[in-house]
Write a protein that holds these residues in place. Structure first.
Motif, short mmCIF file in Angstrom:
data_model
loop_
_atom_site.label_atom_id
_atom_site.label_comp_id
_atom_site.label_asym_id
_atom_site.label_seq_id
_atom_site.Cartn_x
_atom_site.Cartn_y
_atom_site.Cartn_z
N ASN B 161 0.78 -1.47 -0.15
CA ASN B 161 0.04 -0.20 0.03
C ASN B 161 0.70 1.20 -0.09
OD1 ASN B 161 -2.15 -1.56 0.09
ND2 ASN B 161 -2.84 -0.68 2.18
N GLN B 245 -1.45 3.73 -2.11
CA GLN B 245 -3.17 2.86 -1.72
C GLN B 245 -3.34 3.37 -0.48
OE1 GLN B 245 -3.56 -0.75 -3.70
NE2 GLN B 245 -4.76 -1.46 -2.10
N LYS B 246 -4.50 3.82 -0.12
CA LYS B 246 -4.87 3.97 1.17
C LYS B 246 -5.60 2.91 1.94
CE LYS B 246 -4.97 7.78 2.94
NZ LYS B 246 -4.14 8.40 3.85
N LYS B 247 -6.13 1.85 1.34
CA LYS B 247 -6.52 0.70 1.87
C LYS B 247 -6.67 -0.57 1.15
CE LYS B 247 -10.63 -0.55 4.60
NZ LYS B 247 -12.00 -0.09 5.20
N GLU B 340 -5.77 6.10 13.60
CA GLU B 340 -5.32 7.10 12.96
C GLU B 340 -5.87 8.49 13.80
OE1 GLU B 340 -6.70 7.46 8.88
OE2 GLU B 340 -5.94 5.33 8.38
N ASP B 417 -1.34 12.83 7.26
CA ASP B 417 -2.51 12.19 6.51
C ASP B 417 -2.04 11.67 5.21
OD1 ASP B 417 -5.21 11.68 7.12
OD2 ASP B 417 -5.79 13.08 5.58
N GLU B 418 -1.55 11.87 4.56
CA GLU B 418 -1.51 11.44 3.29
C GLU B 418 -0.42 10.33 3.08
OE1 GLU B 418 0.86 14.12 0.32
OE2 GLU B 418 2.47 14.53 1.82
N ARG B 419 0.24 9.98 4.40
CA ARG B 419 1.08 8.96 4.45
C ARG B 419 0.55 7.72 5.11
NH1 ARG B 419 5.24 13.31 5.05
NH2 ARG B 419 5.51 12.31 7.15
N THR B 421 -1.89 4.60 5.63
CA THR B 421 -2.58 3.64 5.15
C THR B 421 -3.04 2.50 6.03
OG1 THR B 421 -2.27 2.02 2.98
CG2 THR B 421 -0.29 2.31 4.43
#
Lengths: 425, 430
Positions: B161, B245-247, B340, B417-419, B421
């Motif tokens: 991911n 990819q986030k998830k 998170e 946040d953008e990092r 997954t």
């Protein structure tokens, strides 16, 4: 010089084992409790150490207890439930820094022993009941711990083999108990069992490290005293007429797990136990063994293939991971290796090589405090007094004839195969 | 031979760089029965694109080849090396990671012989088409074994991911398809590129006499011809900062779900003291946030979102790095959300106190002492540190020097946040 020097002292209700050694930078304290496995108590007993290690009167929450452990230079506290033959053994271990390697001279061993005692004899409880919330949390975790066996297919197939092979024997019970027993457990009946266990179990305290024996003994005396007891012990039951059977399960998996169980009918402390060790080493215990050479190196059927002994139950287990359609071939090759053992088809060199590796393995085990405790505990379980020197000496004297005699005693009991949904048959 | 003394630990270590470039470290351990030795090359699964010596063009090699090579070095014309080690009472093994391949033995007798065997088998490759083909079946079974292991799938799913172009996302053993392309010539090419002594480190720890062992190693190496070797040129594509990819949700044959939250590290272009300080700051930070004495742990455990499989970890090497937190759970989505949000609060500096820092430093110092009881830990970790120009024995002094500011800064720069997954394993029937 003895490879290890253990002092054993009779204390009130338990035995104190001290191994003085300078090789570690930490001191290790292990408390063990043992009683026969029963379907009635197995789940309760699996829950108990986890409830005890989560808090105590002086440290009434997990975060308070764990903060205190951090303060003690990250003293490492862990509990464990294991099967030794048909006994269920609870272990409470605490490994704590030896302050002579720290810039802070605060004496730590005594504090570590006090903490273990606090957890054992001063639990968070009132009116004959544990803290309800703690018990409920730990019931939930126990359920997940039991389920986890199904999710690790290597463990699961071994568990299924034992279940099929030892049907009707206590040994078939899973060490963490049964999910169905969990709902009925509560803060009262668990507390009742806690008292029973501390009255009936065989209790042993091990202290390993650069310690002063008299000091350790007097600290232990001040902290832990129990009623005297005669621990329950089991008569070894040997299986006579073994009828070979094959069991297959299907699951949605990619690799077949092949587990084969044999009855050796030889226990730790028996005359031919040393020959059994060497037998297992030549057959499947190592990467020079017959199984590894023939199943893996010659035929490329598997990545892992090995055999191991259950020394207090008289079993030998073979485990391997293979393609579904290689089942017949793998079983055939494993059978051939066993026949070769019975026929004495192995050389003096294989014997010598195996003895050297077994000795090496044993000496290496003694380089960890945990390993020492496990090795010494064999004597407790088997009610023997085998010193490590006798053990190594006895093993090294094993002859080819003795190994063949052992091989002839070994009987195949159950072939278990966990295979895929799409597999034939 | 240089002697390095660690007073507080009451240990000493000996070091020499040999003429052919090999780094040799010896750490005598009194009272121990066993000697443990590792012979490690700075070559792992990520080194799949490089310039071979005396060639003009770089090559890309099949996934899993470093691990394949590790297996094949054990086989010689006259049989396999496991046999020889066990005749000498030793047990041998090897492992391949993202950045290293290590060969090792442990033994309580015949240490000199075993050491020679270790050095010689690694320095004398013997690959044939036939033995290469045979190994494909064995490694194929190793790969399918991992395919059935939900924890491994979860771990690798999370790394996939995170990384879009970097080869850290490739499974160390490769796939059955990728290893089918491996030939003996490719193995020799990788070997020639990465197994020069100047790219390797030998570590021996145990009840040994350092002078004798060093003399033996030197004599062995002096008998062998090594050409002076140019630098290794590894090629890596640029990697984006955000996760790929986030998830990812993997449906497997399990009863309990699993969930890991990952954070892809921003700056991994580090080495030496800077890297050590960063790594330790992040580890201390994670311990304060998620250790068993933390409020977060108490909350998650109390709500039944985690069990005793819960863990957290940070790994960093040149060019990649990641933190991961999680474990078995009945509520994988809720757990991911909670983790998170806990991490975002930490980014804002919440939850770090002088008291929690001091407690965690003590805990880390104690666990370092526990770790150096283990010859395996010393040899393997020392090698990893050395390959990153760090010193394992700096851990305690650097830990002692950490300030609250180091921890809040580490949280601030790692967490974003953008990092983030998430990878989950979910039972098939759910």
């Amino acid at each position: 010089m003895a490879v290890i020097s253990e002092t054993i002292k009779d204390m009130k209700g338990y035995k104190l084992h001290i191994v003085k050694t300078e090789k570690f930078k930490t001191n290790t304290i292990v408390w063990k409790m043992k009683t026969p496995l029963t379907s009635e108590n197995v789940t309760k007993r699996a829950l108990l150490p986890y409830v005890l290690q989560s808090s105590s009167k002086a440290y009434p929450s997990t975060s308070k207890l764990r903060s205190y452990l951090d303060e003690l230079y990250g003293a490492n506290l862990y509990v464990d439930v294991s099967k030794k033959g048909e006994y269920q053994v609870l272990s409470f271990s605490l490994e704590i820094a030896n302050e002579k390697f720290l810039s802070d001279p605060e004496p730590l061993l005594k504090k570590g022993m006090e903490l273990i005692a606090e957890i054992l004899v001063n639990p968070l409880a009132e009116n004959e009941a544990f803290d309800r919330e703690t018990v409920e949390k730990e019931k939930r975790t126990l359920k997940q711990r039991i389920q986890a066996v199904y999710d690790d297919k290597m463990r699961y197939s071994n568990f299924r083999l034992v279940q099929e092979m030892c049907k009707g024997e206590p040994y078939a019970l899973h060490v963490n108990g049964e999910i169905d027993d969990i709902p009925a457990l509560n803060e009262q009946n668990l507390y009742e069992y806690y008292k029973q266990a501390f009255t009936e179990d065989e209790l042993d305290l091990f202290i390993i490290g650069d310690v002063n024996e008299d000091e350790v003994q007097s600290i232990a005396e001040g902290l832990l005293q129990f009623e005297e007891r005669t621990p329950k012990s089991l008569e070894a039951v040997k299986a006579d007429n073994v009828e070979e059977k094959t069991v297959k399960d299907k699951e949605d998996i990619k690799q077949g797990k092949l587990n084969i169980g044999y009855r050796t009918n030889i226990l730790y402390g028996d005359q031919d136990y040393y020959a059994l060790q060497v037998f297992n080493g030549i057959f499947g215990g190592f990467s020079h063994s017959k199984l590894f050479l023939n199943v893996r190196e010659k035929n490329s059927l598997a990545y892992y293939v090995a055999s191991r002994l259950e020394s207090h139950k008289g079993l030998m287990m073979v485990m391997s991971g293979i393609e579904f359609n290689n089942f017949d071939l793998a079983v055939k090759i494993i059978r051939e290796q066993m026949e070769a053992m019975k026929a004495g088809d192995f050389t003096e060199q294989e014997i010598e090589q195996t003895k050297a590796v077994i000795e090496n393995q044993m000496l290496e085990t003694l380089d960890t405090a945990r390993g020492m405790v496990e090795v010494l505990y064999h004597n407790v379980v088997s009610e023997q007094k085998v010193s490590l020197d006798d053990w190594l000496n006895g093993m090294s004297k094993t002859t080819k004839e003795e190994i063949v005699e052992v091989a002839k005693k070994v009987q195949l009991d159950t072939i278990y195969f966990l295979t895929g949904l799409g597999a034939d048959k | 031979m240089e002697k390095i003394i660690f007073e507080q630990l009451q240990e000493e270590m000996f070091y020499e760089k040999l003429d052919n470039g090999l780094d040799v470290y010896l750490l005598p351990k009194k009272g121990f029965n066993k000697t443990y030795a590792t012979f490690t090359t700075k070559y792992g699964s990520i080194d799949n694109h490089f310039l071979p010596p005396d060639k003009d063009d770089s090559v890309k090699v099949p996934d899993g080849i470093a691990h394949f090579l590790e297996h094949k070095l054990f086989e010689k014309e006259d049989g396999d090396v496991f046999q020889q080690f066990s005749k000498q009472g030793a047990s041998a093994n090897a492992f391949t990671s993202f950045t290293r391949t290590a060969y090792l033995f442990s033994s309580t007798s015949n240490v000199e012989k075993n050491l020679e065997t270790l050095i010689d088998f690694v320095q004398e490759p013997y690959f044939t088409e036939k033995t290469v083909e045979k190994e494909k079946g064995i490694i194929g079974q190793e790969i399918t074994m991992y395919d059935d292991n939900p924890d491994w799938r979860l771990y690798f799913g999370l790394i996939q991911n995170m990384y879009k172009s970097h080869p850290v996302s490739i499974d160390i053993a490769g796939t059955i398809e990728s290893i089918s392309h491996i030939t003996k010539d490719m193995l020799y090419e990788c070997y020639e590129t990465f197994y020069h002594p100047s790219n390797m480190l030998l570590f021996v720890v145990g009840p040994v006499k350092p002078e004798e062992i060093m003399a033996l190693i030197k004599e062995n190496q002096n008998k062998k011809e090594y050409k002076n070797k140019p630098e290794i040129h590894r090629k890596f594509e640029d990697e984006q900062i955000a996760v790929a990819q986030k998830k990812q949700v993997l449906k497997m044959n399990v009863q309990t779900s699993k969930c890991l939250v990952g954070i892809k590290a921003g700056n991994t272009n580090q080495s030496g003291k800077e890297m050590l300080r960063n790594e330790l700051s992040i580890n201390v930070m994670l311990d304060i946030l998620f250790g068993k004495s933390s409020e977060n742990y108490t909350e998650l455990y109390g709500e039944g979102l985690i069990d005793d499989t819960f863990s957290y970890d940070y790994s960093q090497e040149q060019g990649f790095g990641f933190a991961m937190v999680g474990g078995d759970t009945n509520e994988p989505d809720i757990l991911a959300e909670k983790l998170e949000s806990m991490l975002m609060k930490a980014k804002a500096g919440e939850g770090f106190t002088a008291e929690s820092l001091e407690r965690t430093k003590k805990k880390k110092i104690g666990s370092f002492l526990r770790a150096v009881n283990s010859p395996e830990y010393i040899a393997n970790q020392f090698t990893r540190y050395a390959f990153n120009e760090m010193d394992l024995f700096d851990v305690v002094p650097v830990l002692e020097s950490l300030k609250l500011d180091d921890i809040t800064k580490a949280a601030e720069s790692l967490i974003a946040d953008e990092r983030f997954t998430v990878c989950q394993v979910i039972p098939k029937d759910k």
